[in-house]
Scaffold this motif. Structure first.
Motif, short mmCIF file in Angstrom:
data_model
loop_
_atom_site.label_atom_id
_atom_site.label_comp_id
_atom_site.label_asym_id
_atom_site.label_seq_id
_atom_site.Cartn_x
_atom_site.Cartn_y
_atom_site.Cartn_z
N VAL A 48 0.84 -1.20 0.00
CA VAL A 48 0.00 0.00 0.00
C VAL A 48 0.88 1.25 0.00
N MET A 49 1.92 1.24 0.81
CA MET A 49 2.81 2.40 0.88
C MET A 49 3.45 2.70 -0.47
N LEU A 50 3.74 1.64 -1.24
CA LEU A 50 4.44 1.80 -2.52
C LEU A 50 3.49 1.83 -3.71
N GLY A 51 2.20 1.94 -3.44
CA GLY A 51 1.23 2.04 -4.52
C GLY A 51 0.98 0.76 -5.28
N LEU A 52 1.34 -0.38 -4.69
CA LEU A 52 1.15 -1.67 -5.35
C LEU A 52 -0.16 -2.33 -4.94
N HIS A 53 -0.86 -1.74 -3.97
CA HIS A 53 -2.14 -2.22 -3.49
C HIS A 53 -2.96 -0.99 -3.09
N PRO A 54 -4.23 -0.94 -3.46
CA PRO A 54 -5.01 0.27 -3.17
C PRO A 54 -5.29 0.45 -1.68
#
Length: 242
Positions: A48-54
């Motif tokens: 989530v922090m790296l934008g790989l999961h919403p």
């Protein structure tokens, strides 16, 4: 300014809420273990922090900016099990992928880029395997190659998702030596970690997570019997020194 600032982060996975009101900040030059029971949301937090999961809500910033604006300063090593190791490429090519941000996707890498990649492999004790297909490497060797790919980026902030899972003792030592060196160079490192026995030896900071933050701070202050029991539901025999 904090290297990482997370505020009110909420996220779900397959309709199950796995992160609830997660807030913390990470100071420069720290080596932090992210620990917690299975299903606590540790890997999801990184994604989530790296934008790989919403995310459902909340904010994440790095050096006061969104990830998209500073991603060249951030390195990420995913779980080894999430990688397609049958992809037909050798170890050197995998490490070279870490330089695409500098080289450019449609440009040929220069000899200097190749030397940087070889140096990163050498740092991880993998120079002799530069032209070995990644599918022919052991699990520990594959993990070293992926860390070399992160190293060649020369990032300021590193995220690693269980880099020590299933590796041999020599690889574990090589990885932790490298992470300690990054910290000494002023880099910031966050590691999803599963072995409570080595937390005090390996890390100077701990983030205890069980869907929300249970404790976060220096290992001496946060990695206590009471806090670990809170995170794991009291189901563990205490192995720490405090």
């Amino acid at each position: 300014m904090s290297d990482v600032l997370v505020e009110g982060l909420n996220a779900s996975y397959r309709q199950n809420k796995v992160l609830h009101d997660v807030s913390f900040k990470v100071q420069p030059g720290t080596l932090t273990a992210i620990i917690g029971p299975n299903g606590a949301g540790k890997s999801t937090l990184l994604k989530v922090m790296l934008g790989l999961h919403p995310k459902l809500s909340g904010t994440v910033s790095f050096y006061g900016s969104a990830f998209s604006k500073v991603k060249s300063r951030i390195g990420y090593v995913p779980q080894r099990g999430s990688v397609d190791w049958d992809f037909p490429t050798d170890a050197l090519d995998v490490v070279m992928m870490g330089l695409y941000g500098k080289v450019g996707w449609l440009k040929w890498p220069k000899a200097s880029h190749r030397q940087q990649a070889l140096h990163a492999l050498d740092q991880m004790g993998m120079a002799d395997y530069a032209h070995r297909q990644i599918s022919q490497l052991s699990g520990g060797q594959q993990q070293r190659v992926f860390l070399a790919r992160a190293l060649v980026q020369d990032s300021d902030l590193y995220f690693l998702d269980e880099p020590l899972a299933g590796v041999d003792a020599a690889t574990e030592k090589a990885i932790m030596t490298t992470l300690q060196l990054l910290k000494e160079q002023g880099k910031t490192v966050m590691v999803v970690h599963h072995d409570l026995h080595t937390v005090e030896e390996y890390f100077d900071h701990v983030l205890l997570l069980n869907r929300t933050i249970v404790a976060h701070g220096s290992t001496r202050e946060a990695f206590t019997q009471e806090q670990v029991y809170r995170a794991y539901g009291g189901s563990l025999r205490w192995i720490g020194g405090t």
